[in-house]
Design an enzyme around this catalytic site. Structure first.
Site, PDB file in Angstrom:
ATOM      1  N   LYS A 133       0.869  -1.170   0.000  1.00  0.00           N
ATOM      2  CA  LYS A 133       0.000   0.000   0.000  1.00  0.00           C
ATOM      3  C   LYS A 133       0.911   1.227   0.000  1.00  0.00           C
ATOM      4  O   LYS A 133       1.370   1.678   1.036  1.00  0.00           O
ATOM      5  CB  LYS A 133      -0.906  -0.008   1.243  1.00  0.00           C
ATOM      6  CG  LYS A 133      -2.267   0.689   1.034  1.00  0.00           C
ATOM      7  CD  LYS A 133      -2.175   2.162   0.641  1.00  0.00           C
ATOM      8  CE  LYS A 133      -1.860   3.038   1.831  1.00  0.00           C
ATOM      9  NZ  LYS A 133      -1.838   4.507   1.448  1.00  0.00           N
ATOM     10  N   GLY A 161       6.551   5.416   8.435  1.00  0.00           N
ATOM     11  CA  GLY A 161       5.707   6.602   8.437  1.00  0.00           C
ATOM     12  C   GLY A 161       5.700   7.263   9.801  1.00  0.00           C
ATOM     13  O   GLY A 161       6.648   7.124  10.581  1.00  0.00           O
ATOM     14  N   SER A 162       4.637   7.970  10.087  1.00  0.00           N
ATOM     15  CA  SER A 162       4.571   8.762  11.311  1.00  0.00           C
ATOM     16  C   SER A 162       4.335   7.884  12.531  1.00  0.00           C
ATOM     17  O   SER A 162       3.759   6.792  12.448  1.00  0.00           O
ATOM     18  CB  SER A 162       3.446   9.794  11.212  1.00  0.00           C
ATOM     19  OG  SER A 162       2.178   9.157  11.282  1.00  0.00           O
ATOM     20  N   THR A 163       4.763   8.389  13.682  1.00  0.00           N
ATOM     21  CA  THR A 163       4.542   7.681  14.940  1.00  0.00           C
ATOM     22  C   THR A 163       3.050   7.569  15.237  1.00  0.00           C
ATOM     23  O   THR A 163       2.579   6.541  15.741  1.00  0.00           O
ATOM     24  CB  THR A 163       5.267   8.408  16.076  1.00  0.00           C
ATOM     25  OG1 THR A 163       6.685   8.414  15.792  1.00  0.00           O
ATOM     26  CG2 THR A 163       5.041   7.727  17.422  1.00  0.00           C
ATOM     27  N   GLU A 214       9.184   1.711  11.239  1.00  0.00           N
ATOM     28  CA  GLU A 214      10.138   2.825  11.211  1.00  0.00           C
ATOM     29  C   GLU A 214       9.315   4.100  11.263  1.00  0.00           C
ATOM     30  O   GLU A 214       8.594   4.425  10.315  1.00  0.00           O
ATOM     31  CB  GLU A 214      11.004   2.797   9.947  1.00  0.00           C
ATOM     32  CG  GLU A 214      12.014   3.934   9.922  1.00  0.00           C
ATOM     33  CD  GLU A 214      12.691   4.107   8.584  1.00  0.00           C
ATOM     34  OE1 GLU A 214      13.220   5.216   8.341  1.00  0.00           O
ATOM     35  OE2 GLU A 214      12.692   3.166   7.776  1.00  0.00           O
ATOM     36  N   CYS A 243      12.963  10.527   7.520  1.00  0.00           N
ATOM     37  CA  CYS A 243      12.667  10.238   8.931  1.00  0.00           C
ATOM     38  C   CYS A 243      13.867  10.480   9.826  1.00  0.00           C
ATOM     39  O   CYS A 243      13.723  10.966  10.944  1.00  0.00           O
ATOM     40  CB  CYS A 243      12.194   8.785   9.096  1.00  0.00           C
ATOM     41  SG  CYS A 243      10.620   8.433   8.283  1.00  0.00           S
ATOM     42  N   GLU A 288       8.822  16.962  15.021  1.00  0.00           N
ATOM     43  CA  GLU A 288       9.296  16.621  13.679  1.00  0.00           C
ATOM     44  C   GLU A 288       8.603  17.520  12.657  1.00  0.00           C
ATOM     45  O   GLU A 288       7.374  17.561  12.568  1.00  0.00           O
ATOM     46  CB  GLU A 288       9.005  15.158  13.363  1.00  0.00           C
ATOM     47  CG  GLU A 288       9.573  14.716  12.028  1.00  0.00           C
ATOM     48  CD  GLU A 288       9.375  13.236  11.755  1.00  0.00           C
ATOM     49  OE1 GLU A 288      10.262  12.628  11.146  1.00  0.00           O
ATOM     50  OE2 GLU A 288       8.316  12.698  12.149  1.00  0.00           O
TER      51      GLU A 288
END
Length: 496
Positions: A192, A245-247, A267, A301, A400
């Site tokens: 995806k 991707g994002s946390t 990650e 990242c 971030e």
């Protein structure tokens, strides 16, 4: 300037001319159940490149079933030598046709074409690594304490169907962390890709089918994260999820994985420290630290977005960093002279500029950039931006940003540098610049992160790999540990 100002290859143009880009399931391009199309814009101009099929839960289910059928079918009988040979063909494919997918990636994501083309060796190294790993999967015979004549051993077997959720900020290499491992181990996958940049993934997987990738081994479902991504993470037929991707999204995937206790590799976000000591070679440290944040327009990242500098040289370093940033050419991604392209979208540009305003309002000193670039058409351009006199109480030092904005933070001694470096919820990466190897190793050992660089920034070799720590996720990328997450251990007891 518009895209028409620049020339791209006929193959790349033919792919883009489709306008509506289908899903890729069981080796075939098929429409999504939904008639909705997701608009794809070129971040260099704001112009519409085309539309993605908006996959949903039923499309994901179809792709997972295709992946399961392939896993249990002919693909399961492929020998390690056959899988390795397929990876060798992929290596040759990248060598011959990488420019085509680099052009697509440049238009879709905004990465400068020179940088996109320069990713060819990195992609080939990843394929070489996984080709070598295809012949390195083995169990072992082990002693046992059982009565009687019993032999015991362990086997390594592929986990099954892997859901791969790929970020938009480097699809040409990010894809291989998943697809390379799948091809080496005998797993299958449903990818995806991010809605912001899916086109190069679609094209590369099409190419893999041209060189003999069996149908159903790699499937691609485009769509929104809240629909297609969530459905993939929750699907009971998916055995493992690999996500970058994002946390915030990572937390949602952890929750969704409870459906069938999926294995995860995550990650996530970063706010990496780049620590510069007074004895550092500034001729190397200034451009090295600068490109540790400005590379990929800050959309990495592990970008070194906090440069922590010895107070004795902070004034000189900041001035040189600002001067270097002003030499970087910002422009259209297809311009071969461009060093910094646009950020991915208008929304991302607005987010980055809101952080610039926060830096100003909270008292940081703006020494370079900070104003949207004019005269480049309708693209989403942010110049390399440097803030000095930053402290860890400021928003730009804590959160971030994911754009070309860096904070310079002074320190007085080694212990303070380490304390500031660790003063973040993230732990993805970091760096230290010093001619004193003892100092460098002391810092590298004590910064709580999954990767550290000494007198360099951003080097990645799949043989070595990297991990996350703290809120930056977990699970190896690269090294022997990477393959282990695509395999499970089976214990065998034989009564003789």
């Amino acid at each position: 300037m518009t895209d028409a100002t620049y020339t791209i290859s006929e193959n790349a143009r033919n792919f883009l001319d489709r306008r509506m880009h289908s899903l890729l399931i069981d080796g075939e391009r098929i429409p999504a159940v939904s008639d909705e199309g997701i608009e794809v814009r070129n971040p260099s101009t704001g112009e519409v490149l085309g539309y993605l099929a908006s996959g949903g839960a039923s499309d994901v289910d179809k792709a997972v079933k295709a992946a399961r059928a392939a896993f249990e079918g002919e693909w399961s009988g492929w020998t390690p030598y056959q899988r390795q040979a397929l990876l060798f063909r992929a290596y040759d494919l990248i060598g011959k046709r990488f420019d085509e997918i680099a052009e697509i990636e440049s238009l879709d994501m905004g990465v400068p074409i020179a940088k996109a083309r320069a990713a060819r060796p990195a992609a080939q190294r990843m394929v070489q690594f996984f080709a070598s790993m295809a012949l390195s999967i083995r169990g072992e015979t082990v002693q046992n304490g059982l009565p009687g004549d019993v032999m015991t051993m362990t086997l390594k077997a592929p986990v099954g169907v892997v859901g791969g959720i790929i970020p938009w900020n480097g699809s040409l290499t990010a894809l291989w962390w998943i697809v390379g491992a799948v091809m080496a181990t005998g797993c299958t996958t449903v990818l995806k890709p991010a809605t912001e940049a899916s086109l190069s993934v679609l094209r590369l997987v099409e190419m893999l089918h041209e060189i003999g990738l069996p149908k159903g081994v790699v499937n691609v479902v485009t769509g929104h994260g809240a629909t297609a991504g969530d459905a993939l993470a929750r699907h009971a037929g998916v055995d493992r999820i690999a996500f970058t991707g994002s946390t915030e999204t990572g937390r949602k995937i952890i929750d969704a994985s409870k459906t069938n206790i999926k294995r995860l590799q995550l990650e996530l976000g970063g706010k990496s420290p780049d620590i510069v000591f007074a004895d550092a070679d500034l001729d190397k440290a200034v451009p090295g630290a600068a490109m540790g944040i400005f590379n990929n327009t800050g959309q990495i990242c592990f970008a070194g977005s906090r440069i922590i500098v010895d107070r004795r040289i902070v004034e000189e370093f900041t001035a040189r960093l600002a001067a270097f940033s002003k030499t970087l050419r910002v422009g259209h991604s297809l311009d071969p002279e461009t060093q910094l392209g646009p950020v991915i979208s208008e929304r991302q540009r607005d987010i980055v500029m809101s952080y610039v305003e926060a830096g100003r309002s909270e008292g940081a000193q703006l020494v370079a950039g900070g104003t949207p670039v004019e005269g480049l058409g309708g693209g989403y351009y942010v110049p390399p931006t440097v803030f000095g006199n930053v402290d860890m109480g400021m928003t730009i030092a804590r959160e971030e940003i994911f754009g070309p904005v860096v904070s310079v933070i002074p320190f007085d001694d080694v212990e303070e540098a380490i304390r500031i470096g660790n003063q973040t919820e993230y732990g993805l990466a970091g760096a230290v610049w010093s001619e004193n190897i003892s100092t460098a190793l002391r810092v590298a050992e004590r910064i709580h992160s999954g990767a550290m660089w000494v007198n360099c920034y951003g080097l990645i070799d799949p043989m070595v790999g990297f991990n996350g720590a703290k809120m930056s996720g977990y699970g190896a990328k690269g090294g022997l540990a990477h393959l282990d997450t695509y395999l499970y251990t089976k214990s065998v007891y034989i009564q003789r």
